[in-house]
Design an enzyme around this catalytic site. Structure first.
Site, mmCIF file in Angstrom:
data_model
loop_
_atom_site.group_PDB
_atom_site.id
_atom_site.type_symbol
_atom_site.label_atom_id
_atom_site.label_comp_id
_atom_site.label_asym_id
_atom_site.label_seq_id
_atom_site.Cartn_x
_atom_site.Cartn_y
_atom_site.Cartn_z
ATOM 1 N N ARG A 104 0.838 -1.205 0.000
ATOM 2 C CA ARG A 104 0.000 0.000 0.000
ATOM 3 C C ARG A 104 0.872 1.255 0.000
ATOM 4 O O ARG A 104 0.553 2.245 -0.675
ATOM 5 C CB ARG A 104 -0.926 -0.014 1.219
ATOM 6 C CG ARG A 104 -1.940 -1.154 1.205
ATOM 7 C CD ARG A 104 -2.866 -1.084 2.405
ATOM 8 N NE ARG A 104 -3.699 0.120 2.348
ATOM 9 C CZ ARG A 104 -4.251 0.690 3.414
ATOM 10 N NH1 ARG A 104 -4.033 0.183 4.616
ATOM 11 N NH2 ARG A 104 -4.997 1.756 3.285
ATOM 12 N N ASN A 143 -7.764 9.616 5.835
ATOM 13 C CA ASN A 143 -6.910 8.941 4.865
ATOM 14 C C ASN A 143 -5.485 8.827 5.403
ATOM 15 O O ASN A 143 -5.012 9.683 6.151
ATOM 16 C CB ASN A 143 -6.914 9.699 3.540
ATOM 17 C CG ASN A 143 -8.302 9.759 2.929
ATOM 18 O OD1 ASN A 143 -9.141 8.903 3.194
ATOM 19 N ND2 ASN A 143 -8.561 10.771 2.115
ATOM 20 N N VAL A 144 -4.787 7.784 4.965
ATOM 21 C CA VAL A 144 -3.434 7.521 5.457
ATOM 22 C C VAL A 144 -2.395 7.615 4.342
ATOM 23 O O VAL A 144 -1.259 7.171 4.506
ATOM 24 C CB VAL A 144 -3.369 6.126 6.130
ATOM 25 C CG1 VAL A 144 -4.255 6.086 7.367
ATOM 26 C CG2 VAL A 144 -3.752 5.015 5.156
ATOM 27 N N ASP A 145 -2.779 8.208 3.212
ATOM 28 C CA ASP A 145 -1.906 8.219 2.036
ATOM 29 C C ASP A 145 -0.960 9.407 1.961
ATOM 30 O O ASP A 145 -0.076 9.444 1.101
ATOM 31 C CB ASP A 145 -2.750 8.172 0.755
ATOM 32 C CG ASP A 145 -3.880 9.185 0.762
ATOM 33 O OD1 ASP A 145 -3.622 10.388 0.997
ATOM 34 O OD2 ASP A 145 -5.033 8.783 0.537
ATOM 35 N N HIS A 196 -5.988 8.866 11.272
ATOM 36 C CA HIS A 196 -5.746 7.418 11.228
ATOM 37 C C HIS A 196 -4.293 7.062 10.959
ATOM 38 O O HIS A 196 -3.975 5.900 10.721
ATOM 39 C CB HIS A 196 -6.646 6.769 10.173
ATOM 40 C CG HIS A 196 -8.089 6.766 10.552
ATOM 41 N ND1 HIS A 196 -9.090 6.333 9.704
ATOM 42 C CD2 HIS A 196 -8.719 7.138 11.697
ATOM 43 C CE1 HIS A 196 -10.265 6.450 10.302
ATOM 44 N NE2 HIS A 196 -10.060 6.938 11.510
ATOM 45 N N GLY A 210 -16.306 13.220 0.913
ATOM 46 C CA GLY A 210 -15.861 11.886 0.539
ATOM 47 C C GLY A 210 -15.823 10.879 1.669
ATOM 48 O O GLY A 210 -15.013 9.950 1.632
ATOM 49 N N ALA A 235 -15.546 14.374 -5.069
ATOM 50 C CA ALA A 235 -14.856 15.383 -4.267
ATOM 51 C C ALA A 235 -14.331 16.552 -5.099
ATOM 52 O O ALA A 235 -14.583 17.719 -4.768
ATOM 53 C CB ALA A 235 -13.713 14.727 -3.501
#
Length: 250
Positions: free
Chosen positions: A69, A102-104, A123, A191, A235
């Protein structure tokens, strides 16, 4: 409240709090948490990989999933929604607060949290590891240099700096978000299904304190009936409409 009224409310708001979810990053090609279960990983539930019990049982397997990921999000680019939120932060300055589920890391890469406002990653972040002994957080090496499981500079094994099932959100980030939403003149919820607490309760704090709540989501959510304005758009398109921004942002 119609679109023109929502635009006016946003323009007049001196304190704006934003909550974003997976729908914001979907336009960058990043699958949602559960959609990431493809190929070899399709045989497992997210709960089998994203929990303290799973990590204790097989840390190498958990790290292998997260490393994939991590590699995927580094290859992705911020999209129009990320860029427009960074632009909104430039307008509002210290009155702007962005909380993301989101963790991106795409909000940060787009410039959020660097224009006078604040960014809270509720998160965690895929690009970081947390020392299992000291609790210190460190950036991960680039994917081609990453050795699993990674070690911190202190020589201890690191776990992904992600909030897992059964864990609490980071207290400082959650407290800052609650304060920002409680004090906001306007909250934007973009979103996200507004079904996962405690993040889903942030917009309720704005409503309780007399602020305006606007939602952008292609689907009806638990928040839709309560929001002053709810726009059924993706979004990027929804933010462009709300901000009155013609064409794509590059």
């Amino acid at each position: 409240m119609d679109l023109d009224q929502a635009r006016t409310a946003l323009a007049r708001a001196s304190r704006v709090a934003v909550l974003t979810g997976a729908g914001v990053s979907a336009e960058s090609g990043i699958p949602t948490f559960r959609d990431a279960q493809t190929g070899h990983w399709a045989r497992l539930r997210p709960e089998d990989l994203a929990s303290p019990a799973a990590y204790a049982r097989d840390p190498e397997m958990v790290w292998e999933w997260y490393a994939g990921r991590y590699r995927d999000v580094l290859a992705a680019q911020p999209n129009q929604a990320h860029l427009l939120l960074a632009q909104l932060e430039r307008r509002k300055g210290a009155g702007f607060f962005l909380a993301t589920q989101n963790v991106d890391g795409l909000h940060e890469r787009a410039g959020s949290g660097q224009q006078g406002g604040q960014l809270a990653e509720l998160h965690g972040n895929l690009s970081r590891g947390r020392d299992e002994v000291t609790g210190q957080v460190w950036p991960l090496p680039r994917p081609d240099e990453l050795r699993l499981p990674p070690q911190s500079p202190a020589g201890n094994r690191m776990r992904p700096d992600i909030v897992w099932f059964g864990e609490f959100l980071p207290p400082a980030a959650l407290s800052a978000a609650e304060q920002a939403f409680a004090q906001a003149d306007m909250a934007l919820v973009i979103g996200t299904s507004s079904a996962v607490y405690p993040a889903a309760g942030l917009a309720l704090l704005t409503l309780e304190n007399g602020g305006v709540v606007a939602e952008i989501n292609p689907e009806i959510t638990d928040l839709s009936r309560l929001a002053h304005f709810s726009l059924r758009e993706k979004a990027g398109q929804g933010l462009a409409a709300l901000l009155g921004t013609p064409g794509p942002i590059c």
